[in-house]
Design a protein around this motif. Structure first.
Motif, PDB file in Angstrom:
ATOM      1  N   ASP A  20     113.573  37.048 -34.638  1.00 57.07           N
ATOM      2  CA  ASP A  20     112.436  36.170 -34.341  1.00 57.07           C
ATOM      3  C   ASP A  20     111.158  37.010 -34.320  1.00 57.07           C
ATOM      4  OD1 ASP A  20     110.437  34.676 -32.986  1.00 57.07           O
ATOM      5  OD2 ASP A  20     111.980  33.471 -32.004  1.00 57.07           O
ATOM      6  N   GLU A  21     110.190  36.590 -35.139  1.00 58.23           N
ATOM      7  CA  GLU A  21     108.969  37.413 -35.240  1.00 58.23           C
ATOM      8  C   GLU A  21     108.165  37.447 -33.938  1.00 58.23           C
ATOM      9  OE1 GLU A  21     105.604  35.873 -37.470  1.00 58.23           O
ATOM     10  OE2 GLU A  21     106.648  33.968 -37.780  1.00 58.23           O
ATOM     11  N   HIS A  22     108.435  36.496 -33.032  1.00 57.22           N
ATOM     12  CA  HIS A  22     107.689  36.469 -31.774  1.00 57.22           C
ATOM     13  C   HIS A  22     108.455  37.126 -30.622  1.00 57.22           C
ATOM     14  CE1 HIS A  22     104.782  34.089 -33.824  1.00 57.22           C
ATOM     15  NE2 HIS A  22     105.672  33.157 -34.106  1.00 57.22           N
ATOM     16  N   GLN A  23     109.513  37.842 -30.970  1.00 53.67           N
ATOM     17  CA  GLN A  23     110.292  38.512 -29.932  1.00 53.67           C
ATOM     18  C   GLN A  23     110.385  40.014 -30.199  1.00 53.67           C
ATOM     19  OE1 GLN A  23     114.062  36.503 -29.455  1.00 53.67           O
ATOM     20  NE2 GLN A  23     113.075  34.566 -28.917  1.00 53.67           N
ATOM     21  N   LEU A  24     110.565  40.760 -29.097  1.00 49.76           N
ATOM     22  CA  LEU A  24     110.713  42.210 -29.163  1.00 49.76           C
ATOM     23  C   LEU A  24     112.022  42.616 -28.515  1.00 49.76           C
ATOM     24  CD1 LEU A  24     107.174  43.234 -27.754  1.00 49.76           C
ATOM     25  CD2 LEU A  24     107.856  43.179 -30.172  1.00 49.76           C
ATOM     26  N   VAL A  25     112.542  43.767 -28.900  1.00 43.04           N
ATOM     27  CA  VAL A  25     113.677  44.363 -28.193  1.00 43.04           C
ATOM     28  C   VAL A  25     113.130  45.590 -27.459  1.00 43.04           C
ATOM     29  CG1 VAL A  25     115.916  45.478 -28.400  1.00 43.04           C
ATOM     30  CG2 VAL A  25     115.334  43.568 -29.926  1.00 43.04           C
ATOM     31  N   LEU A  26     113.270  45.582 -26.136  1.00 43.26           N
ATOM     32  CA  LEU A  26     112.872  46.761 -25.349  1.00 43.26           C
ATOM     33  C   LEU A  26     114.106  47.605 -25.112  1.00 43.26           C
ATOM     34  CD1 LEU A  26     110.562  45.418 -22.469  1.00 43.26           C
ATOM     35  CD2 LEU A  26     109.975  46.067 -24.816  1.00 43.26           C
ATOM     36  N   SER A  27     114.031  48.866 -25.459  1.00 41.01           N
ATOM     37  CA  SER A  27     115.158  49.768 -25.285  1.00 41.01           C
ATOM     38  C   SER A  27     114.766  50.813 -24.237  1.00 41.01           C
ATOM     39  CB  SER A  27     115.458  50.404 -26.637  1.00 41.01           C
ATOM     40  OG  SER A  27     116.507  51.295 -26.513  1.00 41.01           O
ATOM     41  N   TYR A  28     115.458  50.766 -23.101  1.00 40.91           N
ATOM     42  CA  TYR A  28     115.106  51.658 -21.986  1.00 40.91           C
ATOM     43  C   TYR A  28     115.683  53.045 -22.215  1.00 40.91           C
ATOM     44  CZ  TYR A  28     113.237  47.862 -19.107  1.00 40.91           C
ATOM     45  OH  TYR A  28     112.467  46.844 -18.602  1.00 40.91           O
ATOM     46  N   LYS A  29     114.845  54.061 -22.050  1.00 45.19           N
ATOM     47  CA  LYS A  29     115.256  55.443 -22.302  1.00 45.19           C
ATOM     48  C   LYS A  29     115.727  56.121 -21.004  1.00 45.19           C
ATOM     49  CE  LYS A  29     111.383  57.103 -24.136  1.00 45.19           C
ATOM     50  NZ  LYS A  29     110.494  57.908 -25.002  1.00 45.19           N
ATOM     51  N   ASN A  30     116.381  57.260 -21.187  1.00 43.09           N
ATOM     52  CA  ASN A  30     116.821  58.032 -20.016  1.00 43.09           C
ATOM     53  C   ASN A  30     115.746  58.990 -19.508  1.00 43.09           C
ATOM     54  OD1 ASN A  30     119.335  56.862 -19.800  1.00 43.09           O
ATOM     55  ND2 ASN A  30     120.315  58.351 -21.168  1.00 43.09           N
ATOM     56  N   ASP A  31     114.602  59.004 -20.177  1.00 39.44           N
ATOM     57  CA  ASP A  31     113.534  59.948 -19.799  1.00 39.44           C
ATOM     58  C   ASP A  31     112.832  59.526 -18.512  1.00 39.44           C
ATOM     59  OD1 ASP A  31     114.204  60.226 -22.460  1.00 39.44           O
ATOM     60  OD2 ASP A  31     112.226  60.898 -23.072  1.00 39.44           O
ATOM     61  N   ALA A  32     112.491  60.507 -17.719  1.00 40.93           N
ATOM     62  CA  ALA A  32     111.622  60.269 -16.555  1.00 40.93           C
ATOM     63  C   ALA A  32     110.416  61.188 -16.701  1.00 40.93           C
ATOM     64  CB  ALA A  32     112.355  60.579 -15.259  1.00 40.93           C
ATOM     65  N   THR A  33     109.238  60.622 -16.463  1.00 42.71           N
ATOM     66  CA  THR A  33     108.035  61.455 -16.497  1.00 42.71           C
ATOM     67  C   THR A  33     107.225  61.184 -15.232  1.00 42.71           C
ATOM     68  OG1 THR A  33     106.699  59.771 -17.609  1.00 42.71           O
ATOM     69  CG2 THR A  33     107.841  61.338 -19.031  1.00 42.71           C
ATOM     70  N   ALA A  34     106.432  62.161 -14.855  1.00 40.82           N
ATOM     71  CA  ALA A  34     105.551  61.986 -13.689  1.00 40.82           C
ATOM     72  C   ALA A  34     104.282  62.776 -13.944  1.00 40.82           C
ATOM     73  CB  ALA A  34     106.242  62.472 -12.420  1.00 40.82           C
ATOM     74  N   PHE A  35     103.267  62.470 -13.136  1.00 43.99           N
ATOM     75  CA  PHE A  35     101.975  63.158 -13.212  1.00 43.99           C
ATOM     76  C   PHE A  35     101.430  63.111 -14.637  1.00 43.99           C
ATOM     77  CE2 PHE A  35     104.686  65.433 -10.017  1.00 43.99           C
ATOM     78  CZ  PHE A  35     104.190  64.726  -8.929  1.00 43.99           C
ATOM     79  N   ASN A  36     101.350  61.883 -15.161  1.00 45.50           N
ATOM     80  CA  ASN A  36     100.808  61.647 -16.501  1.00 45.50           C
ATOM     81  C   ASN A  36     101.528  62.485 -17.564  1.00 45.50           C
ATOM     82  OD1 ASN A  36      99.165  60.300 -18.309  1.00 45.50           O
ATOM     83  ND2 ASN A  36      97.441  61.710 -18.065  1.00 45.50           N
ATOM     84  N   GLY A  37     102.856  62.576 -17.434  1.00 44.51           N
ATOM     85  CA  GLY A  37     103.666  63.235 -18.446  1.00 44.51           C
ATOM     86  C   GLY A  37     103.828  64.739 -18.264  1.00 44.51           C
ATOM     87  N   GLU A  38     103.197  65.300 -17.217  1.00 46.25           N
ATOM     88  CA  GLU A  38     103.289  66.762 -17.016  1.00 46.25           C
ATOM     89  C   GLU A  38     104.684  67.193 -16.583  1.00 46.25           C
ATOM     90  OE1 GLU A  38     100.194  68.447 -14.480  1.00 46.25           O
ATOM     91  OE2 GLU A  38      98.774  67.183 -15.599  1.00 46.25           O
ATOM     92  N   LYS A  39     105.354  66.334 -15.775  1.00 44.14           N
ATOM     93  CA  LYS A  39     106.727  66.633 -15.355  1.00 44.14           C
ATOM     94  C   LYS A  39     107.655  65.711 -16.122  1.00 44.14           C
ATOM     95  CE  LYS A  39     109.634  67.028 -11.256  1.00 44.14           C
ATOM     96  NZ  LYS A  39     109.701  67.121  -9.800  1.00 44.14           N
TER      97      LYS A  39
END
Ligand code: C5P
Length: 237
Positions: A20-39
């Motif tokens: 469906d062109e009006h739908q998305l698939v969100l795929s959740y990753k195992n990554d964790a980031t903090a402090f605007n990606g610094e950690k």
């Protein structure tokens, strides 16, 4: 189910749905980031936990009449959502003081905000997601004044509903961040995710932190506390 990769964020990948062109698939990753990606780190199972937690919470919000982009959970790490154009605002609601506001304004920890405090941040990694006011929000995005008022009302309504959900599983909803997007009808819907990545969740009895602060502060095991949130939601929701 998935077609082109449209966008890769810090915690999720966003694919066009092949059905469906009006739908998305969100795929959740195992990554964790903090402090605007610094950690940065990876946690086996984090994608599954946040997908399941966020799906349960969106379903519960639908039950109390709050519309969101969520359609259904597809499998352990993926969900189908309505395609929305994300408005580049991070809407933060704080029920108790902690985190950035205590440092920014010199406010003591654990003060109750009555009414809950709403803050707007401009969603822009390069700028470090700065705090902005309403006039900045109108300048920087394409929303109208009426839509901004609508977004704030919805965020407060979501806060009430989430407080009830978490209260029923012995958790205090300290603060959280929401994102909104516009669907093809122009309707503004709660989008993105609601999970321990985006909420501060404290056990009411023990004050234990059951959210991403254990990773940010290096004080506990992320998977153990996210699993605890999912277990409680599955039993009580
Ligand atoms: O860091 P700060 O105290 O401003 O965070 C307020 C709330 O918003 C926290 O629950 C945090 O997890 C969430 N947040 C988020 N994404 C960001 C910034 C904050 O989910 N980029």
């Amino acid at each position: 189910m998935k077609a082109a990769l449209l966008y890769e964020g810090k915690a999720k990948k966003v694919y066009q749905s092949s059905e469906d062109e009006h739908q998305l698939v969100l795929s959740y990753k195992n990554d964790a980031t903090a402090f605007n990606g610094e950690k940065k780190s990876q946690f086996e199972g984090k994608g599954r936990l946040n997908n399941e937690i966020s799906s349960l919470i969106f379903q519960r919000l639908h039950e109390v009449g709050i519309k969101t982009h969520f359609i259904k959970r597809l499998d352990s790490t993926q969900q189908i959502v309505q395609k929305t154009n994300i408005i580049p605002l991070e809407v933060v609601i704080r029920n108790l003081s902690t985190g950035s506001i205590t440092k920014r304004l010199g406010i003591k920890e654990r003060l109750a905000f009555t009414p809950p405090l709403l803050e707007l941040f401009y969603k822009d990694d390069a700028l470090g997601d700065p705090l902005i006011n309403d006039e900045h929000a109108l300048l920087l995005t394409d929303i109208t004044e009426t839509e901004l008022a609508e977004i704030k009302d919805k965020a407060r309504e979501v806060n009430g509903a989430l407080q009830e959900i978490f209260q029923s599983i012995g958790i205090s909803l300290v603060d959280f961040k929401l994102e909104f997007g516009r669907n093809k009808e122009g309707e503004i819907l709660l989008s993105d995710e609601v999970s321990p990545d985006t909420c501060r969740l404290w056990d009411i009895e023990t004050n234990e932190k059951l959210d991403k602060d254990v990773f940010r502060q290096g004080t506990g095991d992320l998977i153990t506390v996210y699993q605890e949130i999912l277990n409680r939601l599955e039993v009580h929701v």
